[in-house]
Scaffold this active site. Structure first.
Site, PDB file in Angstrom:
ATOM      1  CG  HIS A 169      -0.124   0.179   2.517  1.00 57.62           C
ATOM      2  ND1 HIS A 169       0.561  -0.855   3.096  1.00 57.62           N
ATOM      3  CD2 HIS A 169       0.105   1.263   3.290  1.00 57.62           C
ATOM      4  CE1 HIS A 169       1.173  -0.420   4.182  1.00 57.62           C
ATOM      5  NE2 HIS A 169       0.922   0.868   4.325  1.00 57.62           N
ATOM      6  CG  ASP A 224       1.679   5.191   4.480  1.00 56.31           C
ATOM      7  OD1 ASP A 224       1.240   4.056   4.727  1.00 56.31           O
ATOM      8  OD2 ASP A 224       2.878   5.514   4.642  1.00 56.31           O
ATOM      9  CG  HIS A 271       5.111   1.197   2.665  1.00 59.06           C
ATOM     10  ND1 HIS A 271       4.611   2.367   2.124  1.00 59.06           N
ATOM     11  CD2 HIS A 271       4.540   1.078   3.879  1.00 59.06           C
ATOM     12  CE1 HIS A 271       3.784   2.928   2.981  1.00 59.06           C
ATOM     13  NE2 HIS A 271       3.707   2.175   4.069  1.00 59.06           N
ATOM     14  NE  ARG A 287       2.528   7.001   8.196  1.00 60.99           N
ATOM     15  CZ  ARG A 287       1.369   6.394   7.911  1.00 60.99           C
ATOM     16  NH1 ARG A 287       1.346   5.126   7.577  1.00 60.99           N
ATOM     17  NH2 ARG A 287       0.232   7.053   7.964  1.00 60.99           N
TER      18      ARG A 287
END
Ligand SMILES: O=C(O)CCC(=O)C(=O)O
Ligand SMILES: [Fe+2]
Length: 377
Positions: A190, A192, A339, A355
């Site tokens: 995916h 983000d 990722h 993150r």
């Protein structure tokens, strides 16, 4: 027993809740993992343990003007790759690893060059960073240079810092079994939050705790995925748009007793987007959030999207895989990559990452131009 964090189909984190959400007491709405683990938590960074606030509700995101600093960067990288530093490619097309640079000490020129380097290499791992030891606000101030912070609608955050998205598991074994009972693989490619009108660009993930072996993160280069397509298919894909939806993520979170801090949204984005710094074109679809191709009938859309996602997923010859040594900060460009976490450890060791997710421009496309040597026929 310590709680475990369940994984959504998009590898975003969802809280395990025993109490029903939406109770009226503000205090009762805040659940803090450290409270459940107790003061003797073994987390290396208890200040980063996830808190889920059921009382919080955010208004829809407003459009904003993104300033792309990679455009201003000196391509010699002299303020980033300073004397004594070392850069090494992880694979020919994708990923680099840097030592001898302290990200938190970069000047504005160094940060501009960071955005450029990451746009070119797609993902760069910086080793021996002090990032996790900084006050959380300082880490956020650093990341805020690259764009407006995205606040995730469903994930947990360190108390008082909703701009940090957390990945946290501390009792992985049964969870993996549960996951694999209905799926063949934990791989979930995916990019983000692509359901947002302005999805993230230069993005930061830093490790707080990780298993001794396993729990790597894989990144796939979607510029290269685009380059591999035939000229005829490239030309056909240009001009098409796809629907990216956050509804399933919100639904999944609520079903698991988690939070949904903002009304879910859908947005249409071009299937092929252009990177504002490199001018490269990337295949902008991902299994996490891209649901359909606008204007096609369902079977057509499913078949074409299915092919494109399978194409990206098997691109081991244009991927890089990052191993999380302590004090690693990974910086990647969410506009041109997908990722996936690799959930392969069954030891119960904690895996805890933070993150920082600056949003970027609204995706746009530029016309198809045959590359040298390409003919459409
Ligand atoms: O856990 C990982 O390796 C990746 C998690 C993830 O997808 C993210 O933080 O965006
Ligand atoms: Fe992600």
């Amino acid at each position: 027993m310590a709680p475990s964090i369940a994984q959504t189909s998009t590898t975003e984190v969802v809280v395990p809740v025993k109490a029903a959400p939406g109770t009226t007491e503000t205090k009762a709405r805040v659940r803090r993992i450290i409270d459940e683990e107790g003061e003797n938590t073994t987390a290396s960074y208890p200040n980063y343990l996830p808190v889920y606030d059921y009382g919080e509700k955010y208004p829809p995101l407003e459009p904003f003007t993104h300033v792309e600093h990679g455009k201003d960067a000196d391509p010699s990288f002299k303020d980033l790759l300073i004397e004594g530093s070392k850069i090494q490619k992880l694979t020919p097309t994708t990923g680099s690893e840097v030592t001898g640079v302290q990200l938190s000490k970069l000047t504005a020129a160094g940060k501009d060059q960071l955005a450029l380097l990451v746009a070119q290499r797609k993902v760069v791992a910086f080793r021996d960073q002090d990032f996790a030891d900084l006050p959380i606000q300082e880490a956020l101030d650093f990341g805020g240079y690259f764009g407006r912070h995205h606040i995730h609608p469903t994930s947990g955050a360190p108390e008082g810092y909703p701009e940090i998205h957390l990945v946290h598991r501390n009792n992985n074994a049964w969870e993996l079994d549960e996951y694999l009972a209905t799926k063949n693989s934990s791989v979930a490619w995916h990019s983000d939050v692509t359901y947002e009108q302005q999805p993230p660009g230069t993005t930061f993930l830093y490790v707080l705790d990780s298993p001794e072996v396993g729990g790597d993160t894989a990144f796939v280069n979607q510029v290269e995925a685009y380059n591999r397509l035939s000229p005829a298919l490239k030309e056909r894909l240009h001009g098409l748009k796809a629907v990216h939806s956050g509804f399933e993520q919100a639904e999944f979170s609520l079903k698991r007793g988690g939070v949904d801090r903002r009304e879910p949204v859908k947005n249409e984005h071009p299937l092929i987007r252009t990177h504002p710094v490199t001018g490269e074109k990337a295949l902008f679809v991902n299994g996490g959030f891209t649901r359909s191709i606008v204007g096609l009938k369902k079977e057509e859309s499913d078949a074409l999207l299915g092919f494109l996602l399978a194409h990206v997923g098997r691109g081991i010859d244009y991927q890089a895989r990052i191993r999380w040594a302590p004090k690693t900060v990974v910086v990647w460009d969410n506009r041109v990559t997908a990722h996936s976490a690799i959930v392969d450890w069954t030891t119960g060791e904690r895996r805890h990452l933070a993150r920082i997710t600056p949003q970027a421009e609204r995706p746009y496309e530029t016309p198809y131009i045959p590359q040298e040597g390409e003919s459409k026929a």
